[in-house]
Design a protein around this motif. Structure first.
Motif, PDB file in Angstrom:
ATOM      1  N   THR A   2       0.590  -1.207   0.142  1.00  0.00           N
ATOM      2  CA  THR A   2       0.005   0.049   0.116  1.00  0.00           C
ATOM      3  C   THR A   2       0.850   1.120  -0.010  1.00  0.00           C
ATOM      4  N   MET A   3       0.526   2.239  -1.011  1.00  0.00           N
ATOM      5  CA  MET A   3       1.418   3.616  -0.979  1.00  0.00           C
ATOM      6  C   MET A   3       0.434   4.517  -0.911  1.00  0.00           C
ATOM      7  N   LYS A   4       0.783   5.395   0.256  1.00  0.00           N
ATOM      8  CA  LYS A   4       0.116   6.515   0.724  1.00  0.00           C
ATOM      9  C   LYS A   4       0.340   7.883  -0.090  1.00  0.00           C
ATOM     10  N   ASP A   7      -1.212  12.983   1.258  1.00  0.00           N
ATOM     11  CA  ASP A   7      -0.216  13.156   2.580  1.00  0.00           C
ATOM     12  C   ASP A   7       0.078  14.710   2.764  1.00  0.00           C
ATOM     13  N   PHE A 177      -3.018   0.152  -9.940  1.00  0.00           N
ATOM     14  CA  PHE A 177      -2.321   0.737  -8.926  1.00  0.00           C
ATOM     15  C   PHE A 177      -1.129   1.555  -9.005  1.00  0.00           C
ATOM     16  N   ASP A 182      -3.255   4.678  -5.813  1.00  0.00           N
ATOM     17  CA  ASP A 182      -4.340   4.857  -5.158  1.00  0.00           C
ATOM     18  C   ASP A 182      -4.252   3.682  -3.959  1.00  0.00           C
ATOM     19  N   PRO A 183      -4.239   4.091  -2.682  1.00  0.00           N
ATOM     20  CA  PRO A 183      -4.162   3.118  -1.557  1.00  0.00           C
ATOM     21  C   PRO A 183      -5.288   2.104  -1.583  1.00  0.00           C
ATOM     22  N   GLN A 184      -6.467   2.693  -2.077  1.00  0.00           N
ATOM     23  CA  GLN A 184      -7.505   1.679  -1.972  1.00  0.00           C
ATOM     24  C   GLN A 184      -7.236   0.557  -3.019  1.00  0.00           C
ATOM     25  N   GLY A 186      -4.067  -0.656  -3.923  1.00  0.00           N
ATOM     26  CA  GLY A 186      -3.377  -1.355  -3.406  1.00  0.00           C
ATOM     27  C   GLY A 186      -3.784  -2.334  -2.209  1.00  0.00           C
ATOM     28  N   GLU A 187      -4.686  -2.002  -1.527  1.00  0.00           N
ATOM     29  CA  GLU A 187      -5.485  -2.862  -0.525  1.00  0.00           C
ATOM     30  C   GLU A 187      -6.260  -3.805  -1.365  1.00  0.00           C
TER      31      GLU A 187
END
Length: 274
Positions: A2-4, A7, A177, A182-184, A186-187
């Motif tokens: 997961t990449m934020k 931020d 991704f 997008d972190p979603q 990644g999840e």
């Protein structure tokens, strides 16, 4: 994995991340956008604050989606420049109607409207045939097409070429991704990658695309898909949507749908069971 993205980084650092993600040098991006390499360097290091017009120009060259472009504007201290309307809003009626026309016109074959996370926004009645036997918990909104396809309580037990299809679908999620960070996504990639499944199989010599081979009753049906999106989108919601339309990959599948007697009427789901 997961990449934020969203931020507290300044806009210059975010632009640099996008440039590096696209594997471009400062000089290449400067030439593409007709900005001096010196000024671009000042922007990336925070010595210069880019104008909204420059952010848009750089983001367009870097193919930054509208959702992430708004994050760039916010990071630079500006208001978001692209609205995110509900698909049911009056401003998006023409878009929603166009999607519905395409879904209905695709009958008797399955087609879905998906958002960037593969959640089902709308679908036509032909998709009912594909969802038979899927567990109720996977059909609760928002229905996610990746989860529904690869979960052992979903389509996975009925997919004859699960290894091949699983590899293809996870590759699509991974690609998106990597393009958006997008972190979603990644999840979703992490979750779907944990579902049990065989390794990718070699493509059959006769295949010209990756097929979805699905058991339906006593038959094996085979499909390939074509995706379509609104390339001129100026709204975040519209930019996130695409249509996934499935076509028969062989004569047996074509005959099964032609003879199904399905009513090509509307089956509006808005991400829920239709």
């Amino acid at each position: 994995m997961t990449m934020k993205v969203q931020d507290d980084a300044p806009v210059g650092a975010l632009l640099k991340r996008w440039r590096e993600r696209r594997r471009l040098t400062q000089m290449q991006l400067a030439l593409d956008t007709e900005v001096s390499a010196r000024h671009l360097s000042f922007v990336e290091t925070g010595r210069s604050r880019p104008t909204p017009n420059m952010i848009d120009r750089l983001a367009a060259s870097l193919e930054v989606p509208l959702r992430e472009r708004n994050e760039l504007f916010l990071a630079a201290g500006y208001a978001p420049q692209y609205l995110e309307r509900d698909l049911r809003s009056p401003e998006l009626h023409a878009i929603a109607d166009a999607f519905r026309v395409l879904l209905d016109a695709h009958m008797p074959h399955p087609a879905l409207v998906l958002d960037r996370w593969w959640n089902v926004v709308d679908r036509n009645a032909a998709t009912d045939l594909l969802l038979a036997g899927c567990a109720d918990h996977l059909l609760e909104p928002p229905v996610n097409a990746v989860r529904l396809s690869l979960h052992p309580d979903g389509l996975a037990p009925r997919i004859r070429n699960l290894g091949q299809w699983r590899s293809f679908l996870l590759g699509q999620v991974r690609h998106r991704f990597e393009r958006t960070a997008d972190p979603q996504l990644g999840e979703l990639l992490e979750e779907a990658g944990r579902y049990p499944g065989p390794d990718a199989e070699r493509a059959a010599p006769r295949d010209v695309v990756v097929p979805l081979r699905l058991s339906v009753g006593d038959e094996e049906l085979s499909f390939f898909s074509i995706a379509a999106s609104v390339v001129s989108a100026m709204d975040v919601t519209v930019d996130d949507l695409h249509i996934e339309a499935f076509y028969p990959a062989d004569a047996t599948t074509a005959a099964a749908f032609t003879g199904s007697g399905m009513d090509p009427g509307c089956s509006r789901t808005d991400g829920s069971r239709g």
